[in-house]
Motif scaffolding. Structure first.
Motif, PDB file in Angstrom:
ATOM      1  N   ILE A  68     -26.422  13.079 -23.322  1.00  0.00           N
ATOM      2  CA  ILE A  68     -26.030  13.946 -22.189  1.00  0.00           C
ATOM      3  C   ILE A  68     -27.206  13.529 -21.008  1.00  0.00           C
ATOM      4  N   ASN A  69     -28.284  13.216 -21.343  1.00  0.00           N
ATOM      5  CA  ASN A  69     -29.250  12.603 -20.319  1.00  0.00           C
ATOM      6  C   ASN A  69     -29.745  11.112 -20.517  1.00  0.00           C
ATOM      7  N   ALA A  70     -29.012  10.329 -20.965  1.00  0.00           N
ATOM      8  CA  ALA A  70     -29.293   8.865 -21.394  1.00  0.00           C
ATOM      9  C   ALA A  70     -30.521   8.497 -21.921  1.00  0.00           C
ATOM     10  N   LEU A  71     -30.990   9.629 -23.064  1.00  0.00           N
ATOM     11  CA  LEU A  71     -31.818   9.418 -23.824  1.00  0.00           C
ATOM     12  C   LEU A  71     -31.108   8.332 -25.115  1.00  0.00           C
ATOM     13  N   GLU A  72     -29.877   8.197 -25.120  1.00  0.00           N
ATOM     14  CA  GLU A  72     -29.047   7.237 -25.900  1.00  0.00           C
ATOM     15  C   GLU A  72     -28.062   6.785 -24.761  1.00  0.00           C
ATOM     16  N   ALA A  73     -27.764   5.382 -24.939  1.00  0.00           N
ATOM     17  CA  ALA A  73     -26.717   4.949 -24.300  1.00  0.00           C
ATOM     18  C   ALA A  73     -25.644   4.922 -25.208  1.00  0.00           C
ATOM     19  N   TYR A  74     -24.373   5.213 -24.559  1.00  0.00           N
ATOM     20  CA  TYR A  74     -23.040   5.320 -25.192  1.00  0.00           C
ATOM     21  C   TYR A  74     -22.398   3.864 -24.473  1.00  0.00           C
ATOM     22  N   GLN A  75     -21.457   3.470 -25.573  1.00  0.00           N
ATOM     23  CA  GLN A  75     -20.614   2.220 -25.032  1.00  0.00           C
ATOM     24  C   GLN A  75     -19.376   2.281 -24.248  1.00  0.00           C
ATOM     25  N   ARG A  76     -18.813   3.304 -24.468  1.00  0.00           N
ATOM     26  CA  ARG A  76     -17.426   3.883 -23.973  1.00  0.00           C
ATOM     27  C   ARG A  76     -17.321   5.465 -23.656  1.00  0.00           C
ATOM     28  N   GLY A  77     -16.465   5.698 -22.560  1.00  0.00           N
ATOM     29  CA  GLY A  77     -16.234   7.134 -22.306  1.00  0.00           C
ATOM     30  C   GLY A  77     -16.940   7.252 -20.840  1.00  0.00           C
ATOM     31  N   GLU A  78     -17.138   8.678 -20.924  1.00  0.00           N
ATOM     32  CA  GLU A  78     -17.635   9.210 -19.660  1.00  0.00           C
ATOM     33  C   GLU A  78     -18.671  10.534 -19.792  1.00  0.00           C
ATOM     34  N   VAL A  79     -19.594  10.550 -19.060  1.00  0.00           N
ATOM     35  CA  VAL A  79     -20.270  11.663 -19.215  1.00  0.00           C
ATOM     36  C   VAL A  79     -20.756  12.281 -17.811  1.00  0.00           C
ATOM     37  N   VAL A  80     -20.355  13.481 -17.443  1.00  0.00           N
ATOM     38  CA  VAL A  80     -20.604  14.065 -16.199  1.00  0.00           C
ATOM     39  C   VAL A  80     -21.393  15.450 -16.407  1.00  0.00           C
TER      40      VAL A  80
END
Length: 206
Positions: free
Chosen positions: A60-72
């Motif tokens: 939720i605040n980029a402490l982990e990177a995700y490879q697909r999808g979207e977070v707002v």
């Protein structure tokens, strides 16, 4: 206009996750996760160890990177731009499993740092709010001590006060821990957490 009923619109989500996927090498930890949390809504994530709860909330605040999808978060789309990460982190407070208090700072200084650095809160105001929140979690008398001088339960309460101070107002607050009051003097009670807008996982009471 007379005779025309007002149309109520739902508030914009505080958090919106759409089809979020996260891999560690060939292992997929999050699979097409979609989640919406509206202002004032309280969420508890429950599941066995290793099921991805911590990974999800760390995305939720980029402490982990995700490879697909979207977070707002609070209207800001989280992407690789440094500005978007900073904007989101100003709106997100988190209590870590290991608490991550700065060992060279006092309890009071730990609680004051984020609002002063990220939101430009004057030192006097930051100290006033920090002392009020430390009193609320029943550890105000330990404000001048360093983390190493506190018990584990006391450190947990400092981390809760810091998260409350670091993201006030309509902000998102997340607790990545098992919140278990110790010695009968734990942090905010369950309904207090709900009132303050916590987004928790593994919230447990004896």
């Amino acid at each position: 206009m007379p005779g025309v009923a007002a149309i109520e619109t739902a508030p914009e989500p505080m958090i919106a996750m759409r089809d979020v996927c996260k891999w560690y090498g060939t292992y997929q930890d999050l699979t097409e996760i979609s989640l919406t949390v509206r202002p004032g809504e309280k969420i508890v994530l429950c599941g066995p160890s290793g099921s991805g709860k911590s990974t999800l909330i760390r995305c939720i605040n980029a402490l982990e990177a995700y490879q697909r999808g979207e977070v707002v978060v609070a209207g800001t789309r989280l992407n690789d731009a440094a500005g978007s990460v900073d904007a989101v982190r100003r709106e997100v407070g988190m209590v870590f499993q290991q608490f991550n208090l700065f060992p060279h700072m006092t309890v009071l200084e730990n609680c004051m740092l984020a609002p002063m650095r990220s939101r430009g809160v004057p030192r006097a105001k930051a100290e006033e709010t920090a002392r009020r929140l430390l009193d609320r979690v029943r550890i105000g008398n330990q404000a001048e001590k360093y983390p190493a001088q506190l018990s584990g339960g006391q450190q947990q309460r400092v981390a809760i006060a810091r998260a409350l101070h670091g993201a006030e107002g309509d902000a998102v607050r997340r607790a990545d821990l098992r919140a278990r009051p110790r010695n009968g003097q734990g942090g905010p009670r369950h309904h207090d957490r709900a009132r303050d807008g916590w987004y928790d996982h593994d919230l447990r009471h004896p």
